[in-house]
Design a protein around this motif. Structure first.
Motif, PDB file in Angstrom:
ATOM      1  N   LEU A 142      -1.442  -0.089  -3.098  1.00 56.80           N
ATOM      2  CA  LEU A 142      -2.154   0.989  -3.771  1.00 56.80           C
ATOM      3  C   LEU A 142      -1.157   1.959  -4.383  1.00 56.80           C
ATOM      4  O   LEU A 142      -0.076   2.186  -3.830  1.00 56.80           O
ATOM      5  CB  LEU A 142      -3.053   1.748  -2.787  1.00 56.80           C
ATOM      6  CG  LEU A 142      -4.098   0.953  -1.999  1.00 56.80           C
ATOM      7  CD1 LEU A 142      -5.001   1.911  -1.229  1.00 56.80           C
ATOM      8  CD2 LEU A 142      -4.917   0.047  -2.892  1.00 56.80           C
ATOM      9  N   GLY A 182      -4.336   5.925  -4.652  1.00 60.10           N
ATOM     10  CA  GLY A 182      -5.178   5.033  -3.851  1.00 60.10           C
ATOM     11  C   GLY A 182      -5.832   3.917  -4.630  1.00 60.10           C
ATOM     12  O   GLY A 182      -6.759   3.273  -4.128  1.00 60.10           O
ATOM     13  N   ASN A 183      -5.358   3.656  -5.843  1.00 59.67           N
ATOM     14  CA  ASN A 183      -5.935   2.594  -6.661  1.00 59.67           C
ATOM     15  C   ASN A 183      -5.040   1.360  -6.622  1.00 59.67           C
ATOM     16  O   ASN A 183      -3.817   1.469  -6.678  1.00 59.67           O
ATOM     17  CB  ASN A 183      -6.099   3.069  -8.108  1.00 59.67           C
ATOM     18  CG  ASN A 183      -6.984   4.297  -8.200  1.00 59.67           C
ATOM     19  OD1 ASN A 183      -7.998   4.378  -7.511  1.00 59.67           O
ATOM     20  ND2 ASN A 183      -6.596   5.261  -9.032  1.00 59.67           N
ATOM     21  N   SER A 236      -9.574  -1.181  -5.793  1.00 57.15           N
ATOM     22  CA  SER A 236      -9.999   0.209  -5.990  1.00 57.15           C
ATOM     23  C   SER A 236      -9.480   0.703  -7.328  1.00 57.15           C
ATOM     24  O   SER A 236      -8.414   0.286  -7.790  1.00 57.15           O
ATOM     25  CB  SER A 236      -9.491   1.096  -4.853  1.00 57.15           C
ATOM     26  OG  SER A 236      -8.083   0.991  -4.717  1.00 57.15           O
ATOM     27  N   PHE A 239     -10.694  -0.489   5.285  1.00 51.93           N
ATOM     28  CA  PHE A 239     -10.015  -0.145   4.030  1.00 51.93           C
ATOM     29  C   PHE A 239     -10.161   1.342   3.724  1.00 51.93           C
ATOM     30  O   PHE A 239      -9.209   1.991   3.274  1.00 51.93           O
ATOM     31  CB  PHE A 239     -10.576  -0.974   2.875  1.00 51.93           C
ATOM     32  CG  PHE A 239     -10.132  -0.496   1.524  1.00 51.93           C
ATOM     33  CD1 PHE A 239      -8.847  -0.752   1.065  1.00 51.93           C
ATOM     34  CD2 PHE A 239     -10.985   0.245   0.713  1.00 51.93           C
ATOM     35  CE1 PHE A 239      -8.425  -0.288  -0.181  1.00 51.93           C
ATOM     36  CE2 PHE A 239     -10.577   0.711  -0.528  1.00 51.93           C
ATOM     37  CZ  PHE A 239      -9.291   0.442  -0.974  1.00 51.93           C
ATOM     38  N   THR A 240     -11.340   1.909   3.967  1.00 49.42           N
ATOM     39  CA  THR A 240     -11.548   3.327   3.650  1.00 49.42           C
ATOM     40  C   THR A 240     -10.625   4.217   4.481  1.00 49.42           C
ATOM     41  O   THR A 240     -10.133   5.234   3.990  1.00 49.42           O
ATOM     42  CB  THR A 240     -13.015   3.746   3.870  1.00 49.42           C
ATOM     43  OG1 THR A 240     -13.346   3.754   5.266  1.00 49.42           O
ATOM     44  CG2 THR A 240     -13.967   2.826   3.128  1.00 49.42           C
ATOM     45  N   GLN A 288      -7.074   3.794   3.122  1.00 47.53           N
ATOM     46  CA  GLN A 288      -6.925   4.430   1.815  1.00 47.53           C
ATOM     47  C   GLN A 288      -6.731   5.941   1.941  1.00 47.53           C
ATOM     48  O   GLN A 288      -5.849   6.518   1.287  1.00 47.53           O
ATOM     49  CB  GLN A 288      -8.141   4.128   0.939  1.00 47.53           C
ATOM     50  CG  GLN A 288      -7.965   4.589  -0.507  1.00 47.53           C
ATOM     51  CD  GLN A 288      -9.222   4.426  -1.335  1.00 47.53           C
ATOM     52  OE1 GLN A 288     -10.332   4.609  -0.830  1.00 47.53           O
ATOM     53  NE2 GLN A 288      -9.063   4.086  -2.607  1.00 47.53           N
ATOM     54  N   HIS A 317      -3.279   6.643   3.179  1.00 46.03           N
ATOM     55  CA  HIS A 317      -2.277   6.376   2.144  1.00 46.03           C
ATOM     56  C   HIS A 317      -2.228   7.504   1.114  1.00 46.03           C
ATOM     57  O   HIS A 317      -1.136   7.973   0.743  1.00 46.03           O
ATOM     58  CB  HIS A 317      -2.604   5.052   1.455  1.00 46.03           C
ATOM     59  CG  HIS A 317      -1.762   4.767   0.257  1.00 46.03           C
ATOM     60  ND1 HIS A 317      -0.489   4.241   0.344  1.00 46.03           N
ATOM     61  CD2 HIS A 317      -1.999   4.966  -1.076  1.00 46.03           C
ATOM     62  CE1 HIS A 317       0.023   4.117  -0.874  1.00 46.03           C
ATOM     63  NE2 HIS A 317      -0.879   4.540  -1.755  1.00 46.03           N
TER      64      HIS A 317
END
Length: 551
Positions: A47, A51-52, A72, A204-205, A208, A211
């Protein structure tokens, strides 16, 4: 004592089905029990600072691997919508059968974020998308980046960082058809792969937000406290697209309800209950009351049901204290009889769910019976007589035969498929256009029309002869012969009447998924939370099956 299954004519009313709660039979709980000993791994996490990007998570055991591939992206706030007409989401996900290669990942990156407009393959098993709960997500990132933990009150009120707006499987948009994988023992339970997808999306959430917070303030940021993370689930926005499922899959619906009713029957039939089992029941019941306090909604309809539940449990506590004795014979049956005589559906069905908690030996064998080989029931017994069909209708559809569909209130609505998203919708046939596009979901009306037709026919004539001249009744004749074998396969309500509450249909299905905190936003869509309180992937090998009552 010869205790029977409950009467389908009573249980299959939508007001009752719309009062079901999660239980030990729920799919997300059986998923965790099945996969608790699998190996979990975060295979990829690429990411950018915002966060993408891409991430992959997997469960593996021996030669079998299931991988969640996550994408994302940034979207403009004006593009973020939970409605089915949306075409951009904060994140999109696909469950891959095996370990995806770089070529696979690149292919999926081009298609998965497009969802319905993309195309996946038979190597993919489930597809989903989700949006951030922006207020909560941003709050968590900001708090973590400043070295503090987020506000627990806010998190408890919402319950999640992301909410999914759809989870697809079984052949949709190129996904693998179920026949390819149905013999795998680990997915005998219904929707097990969809539950896996949602569970891994939850992880994942968390990764993320950690991060992004670290990227925002590398020196000061802290990670989300694990206990706080465990108390967060995944939200879901669900609308009418889910409702026809329980009509279109009658044998599957029967197996779900029959398993629940069989569990209740067997538990009520226990003559002597040991103190340990009763204490187990009481522990879960008492712990669950905290969850009710965090069940918040602006829906007057749902708040009324929550209040009925709370009031009912106060009455139930008084009954247990003053009138109940575990030393009496058939104590669970005594509890059930009292509850059915004194409580509204909401509290009664809640207690039914709680009664299952002490009994792994009853529940676990039933879980593998909750799927259905629907093709076995497709053939209509054409050799049978009209008189046989008439008897089935009079026995199993008595309430339908009493409805006058010439009255507008009984024929108000029609179901159709929307042009833009190919999703089910409902409209008023007297106010809206499109009645000529009506889908065959008015089972009560069609059964009544069939009955009025066959009572005029020669009763010794065969079904095949009747169908050769009246093919328009084929779908309900098939259903009639299904309900003869599967008594819980039919909703005993008029699905086109003006008193229909569609969210009852949604709640029925979602309760079997294991959803909690039903939050209706209208009578046609609602938000729920899944996996709130569930163990994190690294906890699974030593998890507590009572997690659902600890959030």
């Amino acid at each position: 004592m010869d205790i029977k299954h409950r009467d389908p004519n009573e249980i299959m009313k939508l007001s009752r089905l719309g009062s079901f709660h999660q239980s030990k039979l729920s799919f997300l709980r059986s998923f965790i029990r099945e996969f608790k000993n699998w190996d979990y791994k975060n295979n990829l996490f690429e990411l950018d600072l915002n966060g993408n990007g891409s991430a992959i998570y997997s469960f593996s055991r021996k030669d079998r691997v299931y991988s969640l591939v996550c994408f994302s992206q940034y979207i403009d706030p004006d593009e973020r919508s939970d409605r089915v007409i949306a075409n951009k989401w904060d994140a999109a996900f696909v469950l891959y059968d095996g370990i995806p290669s770089t070529k696979d990942i690149n292919r999926l990156r081009k298609n998965v974020p497009k969802q319905e407009l993309g195309r996946v393959s038979c190597s993919e098993l489930a597809l989903s998308r989700a949006n951030k709960s922006v207020r909560v997500f941003d709050h968590v990132v900001e708090a973590l980046s400043q070295g503090t933990q987020p506000d627990k009150k806010l998190l408890n009120k919402v319950g999640y960082l992301y909410r999914t707006t759809a989870v697809y499987g079984s052949g949709k948009f190129g996904l693998a058809d179920r026949f390819r994988i149905k013999d795998r023992k680990e997915i005998y339970g219904p929707f097990r792969l969809e539950m896996m997808l949602v569970y891994l999306v939850r992880q994942f959430t968390f990764d993320q937000v950690n991060h992004i917070a670290k990227s925002k303030n590398p020196k000061k940021a802290v990670e989300l406290d694990l206990d706080i993370a465990r108390n967060l689930g995944i939200g879901n926005s669900t609308g009418l697209g889910m409702a026809p499922f329980i009509i279109n899959h009658p044998t599957l619906l029967h197996n779900w309800i029959y398993s629940r009713e069989t569990a209740l029957k067997e538990i009520r039939s226990i003559e002597k209950v040991d103190q340990e089992a009763f204490n187990h029941f009481k522990y879960c019941l008492d712990k669950s009351k905290a969850m009710m306090e965090s069940w918040q909604t602006d829906s007057q309809f749902q708040n009324h049901k929550i209040n009925l539940l709370k009031q009912g449990l106060v009455q139930f506590d008084q009954f247990l204290e003053k009138e109940f004795s575990i030393k009496d014979k058939y104590p669970w049956n005594n509890i059930y009889i009292w509850a059915s005589n004194n409580l509204q559906d909401e509290a009664l069905e809640y207690i039914v769910s709680m009664m299952m908690e002490p009994y792994d030996d009853i529940i676990n064998p039933l879980i593998n019976n909750m799927s259905s080989d629907e093709e076995k029931y497709f053939t209509i017994p054409g050799h049978k007589k009209i008189s046989d069909l008439r008897s089935i209708l009079e026995k199993n559809y008595k309430s339908f035969l009493e409805i006058d569909f010439n009255e507008k209130i009984n024929n108000t609505n029609f179901w159709f498929i929307s042009k833009n998203k190919a999703e089910p919708r409902i409209a008023n046939r007297y106010e809206d256009f499109g009645g000529d596009l009506e889908q065959p979901l008015a089972i009560a009306r069609d059964i009544k029309q069939l009955y009025e037709k066959i009572i005029l026919e020669e009763q010794t004539s065969s079904i095949s002869n009747f169908l050769s001249k009246n093919d328009e009744f084929r779908h309900v004749i098939r259903r009639a012969f299904i309900v003869e074998k599967c008594p819980y396969s039919e909703i005993q309500d008029n699905t086109i009447g003006d008193s229909l509450v569609p969210i009852d249909m949604l709640r029925l299905k979602l309760s079997f998924f294991g959803a909690v905190k039903f939050d209706p936003r209208s009578d046609k869509w609602l938000r729920i939370c899944m996996f709130q309180g569930a163990p994190l992937p690294d906890d699974l090998k030593n998890y507590d099956d009572h997690w659902v009552y600890k959030n």
